[in-house]
Enzyme design. Structure first.
Site, PDB file in Angstrom:
ATOM      1  N   CYS A  94      37.039  29.469 -46.094  1.00 51.19           N
ATOM      2  CA  CYS A  94      36.862  29.164 -47.344  1.00 51.19           C
ATOM      3  C   CYS A  94      35.740  30.263 -48.100  1.00 51.19           C
ATOM      4  O   CYS A  94      35.728  29.895 -49.054  1.00 51.19           O
ATOM      5  CB  CYS A  94      36.200  27.695 -47.383  1.00 51.19           C
ATOM      6  SG  CYS A  94      36.920  26.503 -46.353  1.00 51.19           S
ATOM      7  N   HIS A 127      28.813  26.170 -53.335  1.00 47.35           N
ATOM      8  CA  HIS A 127      29.615  26.101 -52.301  1.00 47.35           C
ATOM      9  C   HIS A 127      30.040  24.479 -52.110  1.00 47.35           C
ATOM     10  O   HIS A 127      31.230  23.947 -52.460  1.00 47.35           O
ATOM     11  CB  HIS A 127      29.601  26.778 -50.942  1.00 47.35           C
ATOM     12  CG  HIS A 127      30.899  26.475 -50.115  1.00 47.35           C
ATOM     13  ND1 HIS A 127      32.080  27.255 -50.394  1.00 47.35           N
ATOM     14  CD2 HIS A 127      30.930  25.783 -48.814  1.00 47.35           C
ATOM     15  CE1 HIS A 127      32.827  26.995 -49.516  1.00 47.35           C
ATOM     16  NE2 HIS A 127      32.196  26.096 -48.663  1.00 47.35           N
ATOM     17  N   GLU A 130      23.046  24.700 -47.411  1.00 42.09           N
ATOM     18  CA  GLU A 130      23.073  25.397 -48.559  1.00 42.09           C
ATOM     19  C   GLU A 130      21.731  25.457 -49.499  1.00 42.09           C
ATOM     20  O   GLU A 130      21.530  26.270 -49.937  1.00 42.09           O
ATOM     21  CB  GLU A 130      24.439  25.088 -49.529  1.00 42.09           C
ATOM     22  CG  GLU A 130      24.557  26.031 -50.472  1.00 42.09           C
ATOM     23  CD  GLU A 130      25.925  26.051 -51.391  1.00 42.09           C
ATOM     24  OE1 GLU A 130      26.065  26.876 -52.257  1.00 42.09           O
ATOM     25  OE2 GLU A 130      26.581  24.902 -51.094  1.00 42.09           O
ATOM     26  N   LYS A 173      33.668  21.879 -57.203  1.00 45.28           N
ATOM     27  CA  LYS A 173      34.584  20.997 -56.386  1.00 45.28           C
ATOM     28  C   LYS A 173      34.272  19.780 -56.560  1.00 45.28           C
ATOM     29  O   LYS A 173      35.208  19.024 -56.167  1.00 45.28           O
ATOM     30  CB  LYS A 173      33.947  21.523 -54.849  1.00 45.28           C
ATOM     31  CG  LYS A 173      34.369  22.920 -54.441  1.00 45.28           C
ATOM     32  CD  LYS A 173      34.071  22.968 -52.858  1.00 45.28           C
ATOM     33  CE  LYS A 173      34.477  24.527 -52.482  1.00 45.28           C
ATOM     34  NZ  LYS A 173      33.469  25.388 -53.041  1.00 45.28           N
ATOM     35  N   HIS A 194      38.540  20.986 -53.049  1.00 40.37           N
ATOM     36  CA  HIS A 194      38.189  22.116 -52.359  1.00 40.37           C
ATOM     37  C   HIS A 194      39.353  22.854 -51.904  1.00 40.37           C
ATOM     38  O   HIS A 194      40.397  22.590 -51.311  1.00 40.37           O
ATOM     39  CB  HIS A 194      37.514  21.848 -50.818  1.00 40.37           C
ATOM     40  CG  HIS A 194      36.952  23.266 -50.009  1.00 40.37           C
ATOM     41  ND1 HIS A 194      37.074  24.144 -50.527  1.00 40.37           N
ATOM     42  CD2 HIS A 194      36.374  23.491 -48.809  1.00 40.37           C
ATOM     43  CE1 HIS A 194      36.692  25.034 -49.709  1.00 40.37           C
ATOM     44  NE2 HIS A 194      35.944  24.375 -48.681  1.00 40.37           N
ATOM     45  N   PHE A 234      34.592  28.465 -42.279  1.00 37.93           N
ATOM     46  CA  PHE A 234      34.766  28.064 -40.794  1.00 37.93           C
ATOM     47  C   PHE A 234      34.593  29.576 -40.308  1.00 37.93           C
ATOM     48  O   PHE A 234      35.341  30.350 -40.696  1.00 37.93           O
ATOM     49  CB  PHE A 234      35.786  27.504 -40.306  1.00 37.93           C
ATOM     50  CG  PHE A 234      36.013  25.975 -40.843  1.00 37.93           C
ATOM     51  CD1 PHE A 234      34.928  25.386 -41.167  1.00 37.93           C
ATOM     52  CD2 PHE A 234      37.007  25.254 -40.334  1.00 37.93           C
ATOM     53  CE1 PHE A 234      35.009  23.950 -41.574  1.00 37.93           C
ATOM     54  CE2 PHE A 234      37.071  23.796 -40.684  1.00 37.93           C
ATOM     55  CZ  PHE A 234      35.946  23.019 -41.296  1.00 37.93           C
TER      56      PHE A 234
END
Length: 412
Positions: A163, A303, A314, A334, A339, A400
């Site tokens: 991502c 994010h 975050e 998002k 996403h 990831f």
């Protein structure tokens, strides 16, 4: 080092099939999540996603290109074509080896993979694979097809960092141009993950929201009741150009890239570091390269996927960076787009650029009650867009594998 600016933008998203409709819906706080129509998801844990709406690929590509490409490449071609047209540069008057493409995708041709393997399994093991199987499947085909369709013969490759992919692509394009290895690079990312295997895989991980009774409000970053992300699809494209070249040809310049950085968490295959150590370092390095302090950043596009662990890490990373300084205004787009995995950074880069050009910060929707673990006074823009003199915007992406990628944009 040469300066690098953005002279063209293209968007194909769940809330708008081009730049203008995407930007308008973004600032209006429009949700795009709804029951999946691409396949029967009635038996899945999550039965909704942020799909493209009223998108007809035949209006954009010819039959031959459609036949030989997976949807993730088709999305890339559509967004890239809009950005190239928007930029207005004339490739015919340039050295084609001076124009490149660096494109990102997290999964590549997932639709093609599923269709072909399913046909093989249903055909009693008979090897009836299409001759287009491999070209449609491989992740680098989007960058290759953009090059083929437009005659760009310079730097050409694909980034994959889950991502964080699109920000990785943008950062690489930024570096190649400022080092003098290209004058123009088309960059961004695309993803077509609304497929049974992709949805099923993330369902098995329990990474996605299961709020099937209210899809439109399921993506709720930082909310106490958030339960996972909502899958999205589409593409975002940016034309990056060497500043002097853009000025000389009289190009419209949206913004300048000030700095970018990547780090790794070295912690877990899927979870972010709980204290956000790697993310914080990436922000610090990007700020250092941009020669900015955090209190000079006006807006951060978070994010913030709406996962219980990720959102908090975050915030902790940003707290570490800001220290006693004033925290920038924050929002999580998002909540509207879902996403887009490898394409997320590209459309969120465009959201940052829109904030700069319109002096308007897009909202976070669906967040009704902040998680009690989040510090009071978090400057999160919720509900409606907020007018604000945005000169510098930062885009955060994490993937990831522990990938952290940050890009900072500034008003010229």
């Amino acid at each position: 080092m040469k300066r690098v600016v953005i002279t063209g933008l293209g968007a194909l998203t769940p809330i708008g099939n081009d730049l203008s409709t995407f930007s308008a819906a973004l600032m209006a706080g429009k949700s795009s999540a709804a029951t999946i129509t691409r396949f029967d998801a009635s038996l899945f844990r999550t039965r909704f996603a942020c799909e493209l709406k009223d998108f007809d690929v035949t209006a954009h590509l010819n039959k031959a290109d459609i036949k030989r490409t997976d949807p993730f490449t088709q999305y890339a071609l559509v967004a890239a074509a809009e950005a190239i047209k928007d930029s207005g540069f004339k490739a015919i008057s340039m050295d084609p080896f001076d124009i490149g493409v660096i494109w990102g995708t997290g999964q590549g041709g997932m639709t093609t993979f599923e269709e072909q393997v399913t046909e093989y399994a249903q055909g009693n093991g008979q090897p009836r694979f299409s001759p287009f199987f491999v070209p449609r499947l491989i992740p680098n085909m989007a960058s290759g097809m953009i090059s083929i369709c437009h005659g760009f013969m310079g730097i050409n490759y694909t980034t994959i960092s889950a991502c964080a992919t699109s920000n990785s692509a943008i950062m690489d394009a930024f570096n190649y141009i400022r080092l003098g290895k290209a004058t123009i690079i088309v960059t961004g990312g695309s993803e077509a993950p609304v497929t049974p295997a992709s949805i099923g895989g993330f369902c098995a991980m329990k990474a996605m929201s299961a709020n099937n009774d209210s899809p439109a409000t399921a993506s709720r970053p930082f909310d106490a009741d958030r339960d996972g992300f909502v899958m999205g699809e589409g593409a975002g494209a940016l034309v990056l150009e060497e500043y002097e070249h853009a000025v000389k040809r009289g190009a419209h310049i949206y913004a300048e890239i000030k700095g970018a950085s990547m780090t790794a968490d070295a912690y877990h295959t899927t979870a972010t570091h709980p204290e956000g150590i790697g993310a914080a370092k990436a922000m610090e390095l990007a700020l250092k390269e941009a020669q900015l302090n955090i209190d000079q950043v006006d807006y951060v596009n978070m994010h913030a996927t709406s996962t219980p662990v990720g959102d908090l890490s975050e915030i902790r990373a940003l707290q570490s960076v800001t220290g006693n300084n004033k925290m920038p205004l924050l929002s999580a787009t998002k909540s509207m787009t879902g996403h887009l995995l490898g394409a997320a950074g590209a459309i969120e880069a465009i959201a940052c650029i829109m904030a700069i050009t319109q002096q308007l910060i897009p909202p976070t929707i669906n967040t009704q009650r902040l998680d009690p673990a989040i510090p009071a006074g978090l400057p999160l823009v919720t509900g409606a867009a907020r007018e604000y003199p945005v000169k510098v915007a930062m885009s955060n992406t994490f993937g990831f594998g522990g990938h952290n990628s940050i890009v900072i944009f500034g008003k010229l």
